[in-house]
Scaffold this motif. Structure first.
Motif, PDB file in Angstrom:
ATOM      1  N   PHE A 103       0.960  -1.267   0.550  1.00  0.00           N
ATOM      2  CA  PHE A 103      -0.004   0.279  -0.266  1.00  0.00           C
ATOM      3  C   PHE A 103       0.845   1.223   0.438  1.00  0.00           C
ATOM      4  O   PHE A 103       2.005   1.371   0.631  1.00  0.00           O
ATOM      5  CB  PHE A 103      -1.072   0.064   1.314  1.00  0.00           C
ATOM      6  CG  PHE A 103      -1.946   1.242   1.433  1.00  0.00           C
ATOM      7  CD1 PHE A 103      -2.144   1.563   0.564  1.00  0.00           C
ATOM      8  CD2 PHE A 103      -1.755   1.970   2.652  1.00  0.00           C
ATOM      9  CE1 PHE A 103      -3.039   2.941   0.311  1.00  0.00           C
ATOM     10  CE2 PHE A 103      -2.582   2.870   2.714  1.00  0.00           C
ATOM     11  CZ  PHE A 103      -3.528   3.286   1.480  1.00  0.00           C
ATOM     12  N   MET A 104       0.687   2.040  -0.667  1.00  0.00           N
ATOM     13  CA  MET A 104       1.213   3.425  -1.402  1.00  0.00           C
ATOM     14  C   MET A 104       3.279   2.620  -1.373  1.00  0.00           C
ATOM     15  O   MET A 104       3.614   4.397  -1.220  1.00  0.00           O
ATOM     16  CB  MET A 104       1.039   4.429  -0.076  1.00  0.00           C
ATOM     17  CG  MET A 104      -0.509   4.689   0.308  1.00  0.00           C
ATOM     18  SD  MET A 104      -0.395   5.797   1.503  1.00  0.00           S
ATOM     19  CE  MET A 104       0.569   7.260   1.776  1.00  0.00           C
ATOM     20  N   ASN A 105       3.113   2.322  -2.138  1.00  0.00           N
ATOM     21  CA  ASN A 105       4.129   1.963  -2.109  1.00  0.00           C
ATOM     22  C   ASN A 105       5.326   3.196  -3.607  1.00  0.00           C
ATOM     23  O   ASN A 105       6.614   3.750  -3.513  1.00  0.00           O
ATOM     24  CB  ASN A 105       5.005   0.063  -2.518  1.00  0.00           C
ATOM     25  CG  ASN A 105       4.616  -0.167  -4.107  1.00  0.00           C
ATOM     26  OD1 ASN A 105       3.300   0.674  -4.222  1.00  0.00           O
ATOM     27  ND2 ASN A 105       4.876  -1.185  -4.623  1.00  0.00           N
ATOM     28  N   LEU A 106       4.890   3.790  -3.625  1.00  0.00           N
ATOM     29  CA  LEU A 106       4.842   4.538  -4.840  1.00  0.00           C
ATOM     30  C   LEU A 106       4.440   6.157  -4.554  1.00  0.00           C
ATOM     31  O   LEU A 106       4.092   6.458  -5.754  1.00  0.00           O
ATOM     32  CB  LEU A 106       4.910   4.264  -6.597  1.00  0.00           C
ATOM     33  CG  LEU A 106       4.814   2.885  -7.282  1.00  0.00           C
ATOM     34  CD1 LEU A 106       4.321   2.246  -8.311  1.00  0.00           C
ATOM     35  CD2 LEU A 106       6.657   2.354  -7.153  1.00  0.00           C
ATOM     36  N   ASN A 107       3.972   6.224  -4.084  1.00  0.00           N
ATOM     37  CA  ASN A 107       3.050   7.307  -3.754  1.00  0.00           C
ATOM     38  C   ASN A 107       2.815   7.970  -2.229  1.00  0.00           C
ATOM     39  O   ASN A 107       3.351   7.330  -0.975  1.00  0.00           O
ATOM     40  CB  ASN A 107       1.774   8.045  -4.456  1.00  0.00           C
ATOM     41  CG  ASN A 107       1.219   6.486  -3.896  1.00  0.00           C
ATOM     42  OD1 ASN A 107       0.669   6.046  -2.650  1.00  0.00           O
ATOM     43  ND2 ASN A 107       0.468   5.280  -4.688  1.00  0.00           N
ATOM     44  N   THR A 108       2.456   9.191  -2.328  1.00  0.00           N
ATOM     45  CA  THR A 108       2.909   9.991  -1.474  1.00  0.00           C
ATOM     46  C   THR A 108       1.534   9.813   0.017  1.00  0.00           C
ATOM     47  O   THR A 108       1.458  10.575   0.873  1.00  0.00           O
ATOM     48  CB  THR A 108       3.197  11.066  -1.198  1.00  0.00           C
ATOM     49  OG1 THR A 108       2.847  11.595  -1.441  1.00  0.00           O
ATOM     50  CG2 THR A 108       4.396  11.319  -1.057  1.00  0.00           C
TER      51      THR A 108
END
Length: 234
Positions: A103-108
């Motif tokens: 979860f959220m590994n590429l985003n903030t």
């Protein structure tokens, strides 16, 4: 007393900052191109959002590949994918399972992904479709293009049916959209979370019809595995 007040204000700032990361207000995160991107699954195509195109992104800035029994999607720009042969009409249900490995590994901040139905004129500036998507922190959205974007539940609605995890953990959502008579419903993890009269959707500025192509959609900077995409008739 002054020291106590300063500490309390600092604590509130930390709490507000953490909450703001999960808000659905304006975000500043920039879409990042994906190395080795493009659509490699046979028969499939896609289109990134107009604002992503205006920023210089292309369909090759995201990745859509078939891996075993799953579609592996990495974005990049916000994008909708479809196979023109996948069409639905009358009463039907389209469903699939979406797994975000981290979860959220590429985003903030949390980003959604989900099912698309009622696709007409896809890939053009007159395209229309509806989608229902889930976030890994317990919210869902129902939105569409007709051809201008429209929202059916604002910036998202929390529901206990939507799986919720901590950042970095895997999260899975089963998402379905059904057309039944004069109703259009979105279900997440086997619970109806939103229901609309068809007349509220098939109208000026929204959908041309609930008949059309079905597919899947992803917000920017996400990684998801999709399995079991299928249509069922009553």
């Amino acid at each position: 007393m002054r020291r106590t007040c300063v500490f309390a204000l600092a604590l509130l700032a930390v709490i507000f900052g953490a909450t703001a990361n999960f808000s659905q207000g304006p975000q500043t995160e920039t879409s990042r191109g994906v190395a080795g991107g493009g659509v490699s699954a046979p028969g499939w195509t896609g289109k990134i959002d107009a604002k992503e195109e205006a920023a210089g992104m292309t369909l090759n800035s995201a990745k859509f590949a078939k891996e075993g029994d799953a579609f592996h999607v990495i974005t990049g720009p916000a994008v909708t994918y479809w196979n023109p042969a996948n069409k639905a009409a009358g009463d039907y249900t389209v469903r699939a399972t979406f797994k975000e490995p981290k979860f959220m590994n590429l985003n903030t901040h949390p980003h959604p992904y989900g099912i698309v139905i009622a696709g007409n004129d896809l890939g053009t500036d007159q395209e229309s479709y509806l989608y229902c998507g889930a976030y890994g922190y317990g919210k869902f959205i129902v939105r569409g293009f007709g051809p201008a974007p429209f929202q059916m539940n604002g910036r998202g609605t929390p529901d206990a049916a939507v799986n919720k995890v901590a950042v970095g953990e895997p999260v899975t959502q089963e998402i379905a959209i059904s057309v039944k008579g004069e109703k259009v419903e979105c279900s997440i993890n086997h619970k109806v979370v939103a229901s609309y009269d068809k007349s509220a959707l098939v109208t000026a500025g929204k959908l041309k019809s609930t008949d059309g192509v079905y597919g899947i959609r992803f917000a920017h900077n996400t990684e998801v595995f999709v399995t079991g995409l299928k249509i069922a008739k009553p």
